[in-house]
Design a protein around this motif. Structure first.
Motif, PDB file in Angstrom:
ATOM      1  N   PRO A 240       0.817  -1.220   0.000  1.00 27.83           N
ATOM      2  CA  PRO A 240       0.000   0.000   0.000  1.00 27.83           C
ATOM      3  C   PRO A 240       0.846   1.265   0.000  1.00 27.83           C
ATOM      4  CG  PRO A 240      -0.876  -1.592   1.572  1.00 27.83           C
ATOM      5  CD  PRO A 240       0.454  -2.124   1.112  1.00 27.83           C
ATOM      6  N   THR A 241       2.004   1.220   0.670  1.00 23.38           N
ATOM      7  CA  THR A 241       2.862   2.405   0.764  1.00 23.38           C
ATOM      8  C   THR A 241       3.327   2.864  -0.619  1.00 23.38           C
ATOM      9  OG1 THR A 241       3.634   1.759   2.964  1.00 23.38           O
ATOM     10  CG2 THR A 241       4.968   3.354   1.764  1.00 23.38           C
ATOM     11  N   ALA A 242       3.753   1.914  -1.447  1.00 22.15           N
ATOM     12  CA  ALA A 242       4.208   2.271  -2.799  1.00 22.15           C
ATOM     13  C   ALA A 242       3.066   2.902  -3.590  1.00 22.15           C
ATOM     14  CB  ALA A 242       4.734   1.034  -3.512  1.00 22.15           C
ATOM     15  N   PHE A 243       1.867   2.349  -3.451  1.00 23.34           N
ATOM     16  CA  PHE A 243       0.704   2.895  -4.155  1.00 23.34           C
ATOM     17  C   PHE A 243       0.382   4.299  -3.639  1.00 23.34           C
ATOM     18  CE2 PHE A 243      -3.933   3.548  -3.692  1.00 23.34           C
ATOM     19  CZ  PHE A 243      -4.215   3.846  -5.023  1.00 23.34           C
ATOM     20  N   ILE A 244       0.386   4.483  -2.332  1.00 24.55           N
ATOM     21  CA  ILE A 244       0.070   5.790  -1.745  1.00 24.55           C
ATOM     22  C   ILE A 244       1.060   6.844  -2.222  1.00 24.55           C
ATOM     23  CG2 ILE A 244       0.012   7.091   0.425  1.00 24.55           C
ATOM     24  CD1 ILE A 244      -1.086   4.508   1.745  1.00 24.55           C
ATOM     25  N   ASN A 245       2.337   6.497  -2.286  1.00 22.61           N
ATOM     26  CA  ASN A 245       3.363   7.437  -2.742  1.00 22.61           C
ATOM     27  C   ASN A 245       3.118   7.852  -4.189  1.00 22.61           C
ATOM     28  OD1 ASN A 245       4.661   7.415  -0.277  1.00 22.61           O
ATOM     29  ND2 ASN A 245       6.135   5.845  -0.867  1.00 22.61           N
ATOM     30  N   MET A 246       2.770   6.884  -5.047  1.00 21.65           N
ATOM     31  CA  MET A 246       2.465   7.198  -6.452  1.00 21.65           C
ATOM     32  C   MET A 246       1.252   8.114  -6.529  1.00 21.65           C
ATOM     33  SD  MET A 246       0.081   6.522  -9.066  1.00 21.65           S
ATOM     34  CE  MET A 246      -0.754   4.986  -8.617  1.00 21.65           C
ATOM     35  N   PHE A 247       0.212   7.796  -5.777  1.00 23.08           N
ATOM     36  CA  PHE A 247      -1.037   8.560  -5.830  1.00 23.08           C
ATOM     37  C   PHE A 247      -0.796  10.003  -5.378  1.00 23.08           C
ATOM     38  CE2 PHE A 247      -5.279   9.938  -4.871  1.00 23.08           C
ATOM     39  CZ  PHE A 247      -6.093   9.201  -5.738  1.00 23.08           C
ATOM     40  N   LYS A 248      -0.076  10.183  -4.284  1.00 20.09           N
ATOM     41  CA  LYS A 248       0.196  11.531  -3.773  1.00 20.09           C
ATOM     42  C   LYS A 248       1.034  12.339  -4.747  1.00 20.09           C
ATOM     43  CE  LYS A 248       1.090  12.295   0.554  1.00 20.09           C
ATOM     44  NZ  LYS A 248       1.687  12.224   1.917  1.00 20.09           N
ATOM     45  N   LYS A 249       1.977  11.693  -5.398  1.00 15.61           N
ATOM     46  CA  LYS A 249       2.841  12.389  -6.361  1.00 15.61           C
ATOM     47  C   LYS A 249       2.023  12.934  -7.522  1.00 15.61           C
ATOM     48  CE  LYS A 249       6.847  11.686  -9.376  1.00 15.61           C
ATOM     49  NZ  LYS A 249       7.879  10.711  -9.837  1.00 15.61           N
ATOM     50  N   ARG A 250       1.038  12.164  -7.957  1.00 12.90           N
ATOM     51  CA  ARG A 250       0.266  12.549  -9.144  1.00 12.90           C
ATOM     52  C   ARG A 250      -0.970  13.387  -8.828  1.00 12.90           C
ATOM     53  NH1 ARG A 250       1.378   9.992 -13.984  1.00 12.90           N
ATOM     54  NH2 ARG A 250       3.275   8.743 -13.870  1.00 12.90           N
ATOM     55  N   MET A 251      -1.597  13.153  -7.685  1.00  9.24           N
ATOM     56  CA  MET A 251      -2.853  13.837  -7.382  1.00  9.24           C
ATOM     57  C   MET A 251      -2.720  14.908  -6.300  1.00  9.24           C
ATOM     58  SD  MET A 251      -4.804  12.435  -9.556  1.00  9.24           S
ATOM     59  CE  MET A 251      -6.398  13.076  -9.078  1.00  9.24           C
ATOM     60  N   HIS A 252      -1.557  14.980  -5.638  1.00 10.09           N
ATOM     61  CA  HIS A 252      -1.301  15.961  -4.593  1.00 10.09           C
ATOM     62  C   HIS A 252      -2.155  15.730  -3.338  1.00 10.09           C
ATOM     63  CE1 HIS A 252       0.984  17.973  -7.688  1.00 10.09           C
ATOM     64  NE2 HIS A 252      -0.100  18.061  -8.435  1.00 10.09           N
ATOM     65  N   TYR A 253      -2.776  14.560  -3.253  1.00 13.51           N
ATOM     66  CA  TYR A 253      -3.543  14.146  -2.080  1.00 13.51           C
ATOM     67  C   TYR A 253      -3.236  12.679  -1.827  1.00 13.51           C
ATOM     68  CZ  TYR A 253      -6.572  18.254  -2.857  1.00 13.51           C
ATOM     69  OH  TYR A 253      -7.058  19.524  -3.033  1.00 13.51           O
ATOM     70  N   SER A 254      -3.395  12.242  -0.577  1.00 14.23           N
ATOM     71  CA  SER A 254      -3.346  10.809  -0.312  1.00 14.23           C
ATOM     72  C   SER A 254      -4.647  10.199  -0.849  1.00 14.23           C
ATOM     73  CB  SER A 254      -3.229  10.546   1.186  1.00 14.23           C
ATOM     74  OG  SER A 254      -4.455  10.873   1.835  1.00 14.23           O
ATOM     75  N   PRO A 255      -4.702   8.880  -1.043  1.00 14.67           N
ATOM     76  CA  PRO A 255      -5.953   8.268  -1.513  1.00 14.67           C
ATOM     77  C   PRO A 255      -7.147   8.591  -0.621  1.00 14.67           C
ATOM     78  CG  PRO A 255      -4.150   6.707  -1.735  1.00 14.67           C
ATOM     79  CD  PRO A 255      -3.602   7.889  -0.993  1.00 14.67           C
ATOM     80  N   ASN A 256      -6.987   8.527   0.693  1.00 11.85           N
ATOM     81  CA  ASN A 256      -8.111   8.806   1.587  1.00 11.85           C
ATOM     82  C   ASN A 256      -8.510  10.282   1.568  1.00 11.85           C
ATOM     83  OD1 ASN A 256      -8.718   6.204   2.521  1.00 11.85           O
ATOM     84  ND2 ASN A 256      -7.070   6.282   4.030  1.00 11.85           N
ATOM     85  N   GLN A 257      -7.531  11.178   1.436  1.00 13.80           N
ATOM     86  CA  GLN A 257      -7.856  12.608   1.310  1.00 13.80           C
ATOM     87  C   GLN A 257      -8.629  12.853   0.015  1.00 13.80           C
ATOM     88  OE1 GLN A 257      -3.861  14.172   1.540  1.00 13.80           O
ATOM     89  NE2 GLN A 257      -4.118  14.843   3.672  1.00 13.80           N
ATOM     90  N   PHE A 258      -8.211  12.168  -1.041  1.00 15.40           N
ATOM     91  CA  PHE A 258      -8.898  12.346  -2.322  1.00 15.40           C
ATOM     92  C   PHE A 258     -10.322  11.793  -2.239  1.00 15.40           C
ATOM     93  CE2 PHE A 258     -10.129  11.013  -6.582  1.00 15.40           C
ATOM     94  CZ  PHE A 258      -9.857  12.167  -7.309  1.00 15.40           C
TER      95      PHE A 258
END
Length: 264
Positions: A240-258
């Motif tokens: 999950p950590t690798a996915f969260i890092n990718m998501f934050k880099k691209r969307m500027h939010y964590s998955p749960n924030q988004f």
């Protein structure tokens, strides 16, 4: 799947009346909706809160995921569709006020201030005639659009048969971890040829296209209430950590924030 859903699409009449030089409206749909090709004298900034919008311009399909937007310059002939539940806004700007906007259709990554303005207007939709406050807010929004990052197309498509076949395969298997050599072999190409065609047809590497596709799958699963752990596995991340890092880099939010953002 789109063929099965096509019978349930609701065809809408294009919006042809804009009561002010700058005007915004908010649209929520529960079913698939399509608009036939049409054009207007004003420019349109279309921002997606939830769902995924597909707009076709001159034979090119532009896919717009949540928190992104598409800019359509005045007199751009376009049609659009979404295959399910969606929430978006359309900001209309008269032609004489579009000088600071791009001359071509493009996808825009919005700034936090633009998103905050849109959320405020969504919660307090303006009426006509506009109040002085709403007139000022729409002017500020128009001025802020010049700061949005331009992306030619978020998830480009191609008419090249072999490459299109490969893209369809990758969309059907977002967790695919095949190497470039294995993917090239699947469509009977060399790595060098696949790399060349990807750059030529998509305007980006196949790796970049895959990352964007995985992100769109993740966004859909977040909207459906899936856990971050299950989403990470579904799009090919071992942790999950690798996915969260990718998501934050691209969307500027964590998955749960988004998730909280699109559900607001």
């Amino acid at each position: 799947m789109k063929k099965r859903l096509a019978a349930n699409l609701q065809e809408m009449t294009p919006y042809n009346e804009v009561p002010a030089n700058r005007w915004i409206r908010f649209v929520d749909t529960q079913l698939g909706v399509s608009y036939k090709e049409h054009r207007h004298r004003w420019g349109e900034f279309i921002y997606v809160f939830q769902g995924t919008l597909e707009i076709k311009v001159a034979g090119i399909s532009y896919v717009v995921p949540p928190s992104y937007a598409i800019w359509l310059p005045p007199y751009t002939e376009h049609g659009s569709l979404n295959w399910g539940e969606m929430s978006h806004s359309v900001f209309y700007i008269e032609q004489q006020d579009c000088m600071h906007m791009p001359n071509n259709t493009c996808i825009l990554m919005t700034t936090p201030l633009i998103r905050a303005l849109l959320q405020h207007l969504r919660q307090n939709p303006p009426d006509f005639p506009l109040t002085e406050e709403n007139r000022h807010l729409l002017l500020v929004l128009s001025e802020q659009l010049k700061h949005a990052d331009v992306i030619d197309s978020y998830l480009p498509t191609t008419s090249h048969t072999a490459l299109a076949e490969l893209l369809d395969y990758l969309q059907a298997h977002p967790a695919c971890t095949d190497s470039l050599a294995e993917l090239a072999d699947r469509v009977h190409m060399t790595e060098k040829t696949l790399t060349r065609y990807s750059q030529k047809e998509l305007g980006m590497s196949l790796h970049e296209w895959k990352q964007r596709m995985k992100l769109m799958h993740a966004i859909k699963m977040l909207e459906q209430g899936c856990t971050v752990e299950s989403i990470a596995l579904s799009v090919g991340y071992s942790t999950p950590t690798a996915f969260i890092n990718m998501f934050k880099k691209r969307m500027h939010y964590s998955p749960n924030q988004f998730r909280q953002l699109v559900q607001a």
